[in-house]
Design a protein around this motif. Structure first.
Motif, mmCIF file in Angstrom:
data_model
loop_
_atom_site.group_PDB
_atom_site.id
_atom_site.type_symbol
_atom_site.label_atom_id
_atom_site.label_comp_id
_atom_site.label_asym_id
_atom_site.label_seq_id
_atom_site.Cartn_x
_atom_site.Cartn_y
_atom_site.Cartn_z
ATOM 1 N N LEU A 458 0.846 -0.852 0.024
ATOM 2 C CA LEU A 458 -0.052 -0.264 -0.249
ATOM 3 C C LEU A 458 0.351 1.286 -0.478
ATOM 4 O O LEU A 458 0.922 2.395 -0.421
ATOM 5 N N ILE A 459 1.863 1.175 0.559
ATOM 6 C CA ILE A 459 3.050 2.589 0.574
ATOM 7 C C ILE A 459 3.874 2.748 -0.735
ATOM 8 O O ILE A 459 3.404 3.497 -0.740
ATOM 9 N N PHE A 460 3.888 1.322 -1.203
ATOM 10 C CA PHE A 460 4.366 1.216 -2.754
ATOM 11 C C PHE A 460 2.994 2.216 -3.691
ATOM 12 O O PHE A 460 3.658 2.507 -4.281
ATOM 13 N N PHE A 461 2.207 1.384 -3.415
ATOM 14 C CA PHE A 461 0.613 2.291 -4.474
ATOM 15 C C PHE A 461 1.347 3.779 -4.252
ATOM 16 O O PHE A 461 0.611 4.406 -5.362
ATOM 17 N N THR A 462 0.758 4.437 -3.136
ATOM 18 C CA THR A 462 0.620 5.500 -2.574
ATOM 19 C C THR A 462 2.102 6.257 -2.937
ATOM 20 O O THR A 462 0.877 7.772 -3.733
ATOM 21 N N VAL A 463 3.051 6.163 -2.450
ATOM 22 C CA VAL A 463 3.807 6.389 -4.097
ATOM 23 C C VAL A 463 4.022 6.701 -4.971
ATOM 24 O O VAL A 463 4.010 8.394 -5.864
ATOM 25 N N SER A 464 3.343 5.588 -5.807
ATOM 26 C CA SER A 464 3.055 5.858 -6.707
ATOM 27 C C SER A 464 2.310 6.355 -7.534
ATOM 28 O O SER A 464 2.297 7.462 -9.034
ATOM 29 N N LYS A 469 1.098 11.662 -9.942
ATOM 30 C CA LYS A 469 0.648 13.201 -10.129
ATOM 31 C C LYS A 469 1.943 14.201 -10.554
ATOM 32 O O LYS A 469 1.393 15.702 -10.180
ATOM 33 N N GLY A 470 3.306 13.849 -10.403
ATOM 34 C CA GLY A 470 3.983 14.523 -10.486
ATOM 35 C C GLY A 470 4.729 15.009 -9.591
ATOM 36 O O GLY A 470 5.644 16.004 -10.092
ATOM 37 N N VAL A 471 3.710 14.526 -8.304
ATOM 38 C CA VAL A 471 5.507 14.458 -7.319
ATOM 39 C C VAL A 471 6.723 14.116 -6.923
ATOM 40 O O VAL A 471 6.699 12.223 -6.967
ATOM 41 N N HIS A 472 8.031 14.243 -7.029
ATOM 42 C CA HIS A 472 9.190 14.352 -6.721
ATOM 43 C C HIS A 472 8.941 14.718 -5.149
ATOM 44 O O HIS A 472 9.532 15.048 -4.155
#
Lengths: 516, 363, 79
Positions: A458-464, A469-472
């Protein structure tokens, strides 16, 4: 030296430290020494292969350039250089082909010969596979083609060229770089920047998280299911297949993160290799996001040349006149087919990989052919392209297609893969949810392990999602207040140290101790 | 310029603080995930390391044959002698030399070393935990590294079914972090850095206050050959002890000893005596009578004494030591706080436990 | 040369656009990728040049005059 060994951690930390202690001008020399040192740790014999390819490609490029300088006409120079390029490519791909595919071919030929009851069989040899040969060979040939095309000048410094083919962070899993992108960064000594060091090490830590907490944890379940698929029901097989798709993505992208992180810590910016591939809305889009350096290589050096080749344009012309819309697409079919077959077998020598290549090329070709029909359906059903739910549908559809495709490469045989796929057609949701606990444990992980794995995914998914969305991410984190930053990073470190699957498994029941 | 310098200094401070925090976090995690062994072995070593330098008269090392028998605070109460018990369950003989070396680091002038020899018998546990009870709890040092190497060699030659990856012994966390999926509980988050409460003697509810009627064994003087690796370890230990200035006394504490084990221990005694050391063998008629051992009230099970029995044993052994050992350290009567506290603590605990379990408090 | 190029474009991408006065062919996506492939193929054949993937940029294909310039340049470079 495995990426997840303590030796490697010590090694790359030392290299980063030494990099900044070395005078600016000679930093590339340190990288070269470190890279060959790293390569030597896998054996002297394999290093000879790397040296051979390096020498052949270096020499070939300089030869091509001298032919161009001294030739009487551009056409003649081109003709000669084409021959040099072909020879180079043949030699290098030849080595790769033999080392990687000889046994597979010999094995199958023996089977064939056996059918005709001949008494002859090809010996199966124990061939070494030099570390990174799939990557550096492609990188080398790409360089040669670029020189041939006049895109870049041949490198005159042999040692610097050797560094380009042996840069240690990329020897295990790639990415495959273009000379124009990588070489200048390697040659130029980079000044120390705390931001680069921080971001680089954070990325390495994230890579370890993906590899150790997600990929290696999932692999227990995956090995279990793929190894004894006939003892599991449809839901369990499906879970195993989905976990494999996640495992391979986490493992591969995690390794790339380590590669890029180590490089960034030294001021070298390597282009990313993955762009949230499972968010692709079609198989073609997926391949534009997965292992981008390899697919881009294939696009530039295989797909495009084939598309613009004479026979292609001839087919195109014929197609246009005789078959209307589909006819226009014909010139794209063969290059697509060839490209994806190559991508398939690049991954490994086995029928599963060939099947995988076939699978992908057929899906893409068919979706190309059916696009006009699909478009018509969509307009009739008034399906809005931009709608969120439609995008979700496309993403899930593509993910499902890739999960099934990847099963071909992981199962013990194509037959096993097909059997597994068949099994997933019988999904008994009721039974599964009624006995969810025992069903999941049977797959191979205990309760706690499922909880941690799910949370990590889930963490991996959220980061993805943020990245899509273009967030670095690292920049965003660096702008947060100090306590938040530190909690996040130390939290990640704790997660890797505690939940990472390294070291031996511990089982309290086998660790019997009596109290007196 | 000044702004720049300021920024650099802030950055450097930040980096150092972060690294310090990270190091602290790792140390905490290592502590939290340490082996779950009902904490006894860890506490025993913690307690030993907390003893002030040059404050102990001696140490008593061995398996449960030591820590279920020797009550350090009662010997202290009666004679003022401070002999700490570094006993761990199924302690491997091969590690005993290294425990002594470790103890000598802080107690170089101690006067006596007591070694229980029950582990020289044929058979017995050869587990990874037995080794780890010692090596996990020793402080990082060359001695610990040598101890691990020696133990692994011994185990390998004895066909021990353990992991032979040295790193997992040098850095136990590499193995123990996996406990999160197994027997880790929220209570572990508070790492118990406690010291053994009674200077190494194990007093707990389970057995120490119970009693079992044990049949006295028939004693024999026959001997049988020792297992080769144990013999080798024993001889190595004897050779080492020969270099020490301390008085080394070997002990065989009393239990319902089977004939086969007797024969092996008799053989060990023979070998030990041949190296010139004293052996106190309580597994004889005369010795058990001399200590007034009551086979119907003094045992918690066939292999261990209960509290009553241990008191008797301690009194007997301490009286022997008082006569045969020249105690020089405790004569100064310094560094007694820990011992006074432990003694008080034991008396209180004994009283409370017997009361709670509705049993008669022994005198 | 301009005539030939215009003919190739018209043949593959159709007649409905005023090609000569258009200067945002790529930006406005007036030619789809498959037609582009065919056009490039014919240009290569017709003028005996090799158009590599690098050349497929808006600068080179946004207008007929841009295409003409590219073809001339490649012709000079390669022949």
């Amino acid at each position: 030296m495995s990426f997840i060994s303590a030796t490697f951690i010590v090694f790359f930390m030392a290299v980063i430290l030494l990099y900044y202690l070395t005078p600016l001008k000679y930093r590339w020399v340190l990288l070269l020494i470190a890279s060959y040192g790293f390569y030597l740790s896998s054996g002297v014999k394999v290093m000879l292969f790397l040296l051979f390819t390096t020498a052949v490609v270096y020499g070939g490029a300089r030869w091509m350039e001298s032919v161009r300088d001294h030739a009487k006409s551009k056409k003649a120079a081109k003709k000669t250089n084409k021959r040099i390029l072909l020879l180079e490519a043949l030699v290098n791909f030849g080595i790769l082909f033999v080392l990687k595919y000889y046994n597979f071919i010999a094995d199958n030929l023996n089977g064939l010969i056996g059918m005709f009851k001949y008494d002859f069989s090809m010996p199966l040899v124990n061939l070494i596979l030099p570390l990174g040969i799939s990557f550096y060979t492609f990188q080398a040939v790409g360089y040669s083609i670029d020189v041939y095309r006049g895109k870049i000048k041949a490198e005159t410094n042999f040692l610097q060229f050797a560094l380009f083919l042996s840069f240690f962070p990329q020897m295990t899993q790639g990415p495959i770089f273009r000379y124009g992108d990588l070489a200048p960064q390697l040659k130029e000594g980079h000044k120390f920047s705390l931001t680069n060091l921080k971001f680089g090490l954070e990325l390495v830590l994230w890579g370890y998280f993906k590899k150790l907490v997600i990929a290696d944890a999932a692999s227990t379940a995956v090995t279990n299911v793929f190894g004894r698929y006939d003892t599991f029901d449809g839901m369990q097989v499906l879970i195993g297949m989905v976990l494999y798709a996640i495992q391979i993505y986490a493992d591969f992208s995690g390794g790339i993160d380590m590669t890029r992180g180590i490089a960034q810590a030294m001021g070298i910016n390597l282009v990313d290799n993955f762009r949230q591939p499972y968010f692709g809305n079609s198989v073609a889009e997926y391949w534009r996001r997965w292992h981008m350096s390899m697919t881009n290589w294939m696009r530039d050096y295989v797909f495009f040349p084939l598309t613009f080749a004479h026979f292609s344009t001839k087919i195109g012309k014929w197609g246009r006149h005789h078959l209307k819309t589909i006819g226009k697409q014909l010139p794209a079919y063969i290059p697509t087919f060839v490209t994806f077959m190559l991508i398939g077998i690049w991954h490994g020598a086995g029928w599963g990989f060939i099947a995988f290549g076939l699978y992908n090329s057929l899906i893409i070709i068919f979706s190309m052919a059916l696009t006009p029909a699909f478009d018509k359906c969509k307009s009739v059903l008034h399906i809005p392209e931009e709608a969120f739910w439609w995008r979700c549908f496309q993403i899930i559809r593509t993910f499902a297609i890739m999960v099934y495709g990847k099963t071909l490469t992981r199962a013990a045989s194509v037959h096993d893969a097909l059997a597994m796929m068949k099994a997933t057609l019988h999904l008994d949701f009721g039974m599964f949810f009624a006995n969810m606990k025992s069903e999941l444990i049977a797959v191979g992980l205990h309760g706690r392990q499922w909880v941690v794995l799910t949370a990590a995914i889930l963490i991996f998914f959220t980061v993805s999602v943020f990245r899509e969305k273009g967030v670095h991410i690292r920049e965003a984190v660096s702008r947060k207040p100090l306590p938040v930053r530190w909690v996040l990073i130390l939290g990640l470190l704790t997660a890797v140290l505690v939940f990472g699957v390294y070291g031996e498994g511990y089982s309290s029941s086998s660790f019997i101790y009596r109290n007196y | 310029m000044k702004e720049n310098k300021k920024k650099i200094i802030i950055s450097v401070v930040e980096v150092f603080l972060f690294l310090a925090l990270a190091a602290g976090l790792v140390a905490y995690l290592v502590d939290v995930f340490a082996m779950e062994d009902y904490n006894h072995a860890e506490q025993v070593f913690n307690g030993f390391y907390d003893q002030p330098e040059d404050s102990l008269d001696g140490i008593y090392i061995g398996s449960s044959a030591s820590y279920r028998y020797w009550i350090p605070t009662e010997a202290y109460d009666k004679y003022g002698m401070k002999i700490y018990c570094i006993g761990t369950a199924a302690q491997p003989i091969v590690l005993q030399k290294y425990i002594i070396k470790e103890a000598l680091k802080t107690q170089p002038d101690m006067d006596v070393i007591l070694l229980d020899i029950r582990r020289t018998r044929i058979g017995g546990s050869l587990g990874e935990a037995d080794m780890r009870r010692v090596t996990d709890n020793m402080e990082f040092s060359d001695n610990r590294t040598e101890a691990i190497n020696a133990a692994l060699t011994y185990y390998r030659k004895s066909d021990g079914q353990i992991s032979y990856n040295k790193n997992y012994y040098y850095f136990p966390f590499l193995l123990y972090h996996s406990r999160w999926a197994d027997d880790f509980t929220l209570e572990d988050l508070n790492p118990a850095d406690k010291d053994a409460p009674f200077m190494g003697y194990m007093f707990d509810d389970r057995g120490t206050v119970s009693k079992k009627n044990i049949v006295q064994p028939t004693y024999t003087t026959e001997t049988t050959a020792l297992e080769p690796q144990k013999k080798k370890a024993l001889i190595d230990l004897l050779k080492y002890c020969g270099t020490l200035k301390q008085k080394v006394i070997f002990v065989s504490s009393p239990y319902r000893i089977p004939k086969a084990e007797q024969e092996a221990i008799n053989e060990s005694i023979k070998i030990i005596k041949s190296y010139g050391f004293d052996v106190l063998n309580y597994n004889t008629d005369s010795m058990t009578k001399a200590m007034n051992l009551d086979w119907s009230t003094d045992f918690m099970n066939g292999r261990h004494l209960n509290y009553v029995g241990a008191s008797k044993y301690t009194a007997s052994l301490a009286s022997y030591l008082e006569k045969h050992v020249d105690f020089t350290i405790s004569k100064n009567k310094t560094s007694t706080e820990l011992w006074k506290a432990a003694s008080k603590n034991l008396k209180k605990t004994v009283r409370a436990t017997y009361k709670r379990l509705g049993k008669e408090i022994p005198s | 040369m301009e005539e030939k190029i215009l003919a190739i474009i018209k043949e593959n991408a159709g007649d409905h656009v005023d090609w000569m006065n258009e200067d945002k062919i790529v930006d406005k996506e007036l030619i789809d990728s498959l037609d582009m492939v065919a056009i490039i193929g014919e240009l290569s054949d017709e003028f005996d040049i090799e158009i590599s993937a690098d050349e497929m940029t808006p600068e080179n294909f946004n207008s007929i005059s841009a295409i003409v310039a590219m073809v001339s340049r490649l012709n000079e470079e390669q022949n």
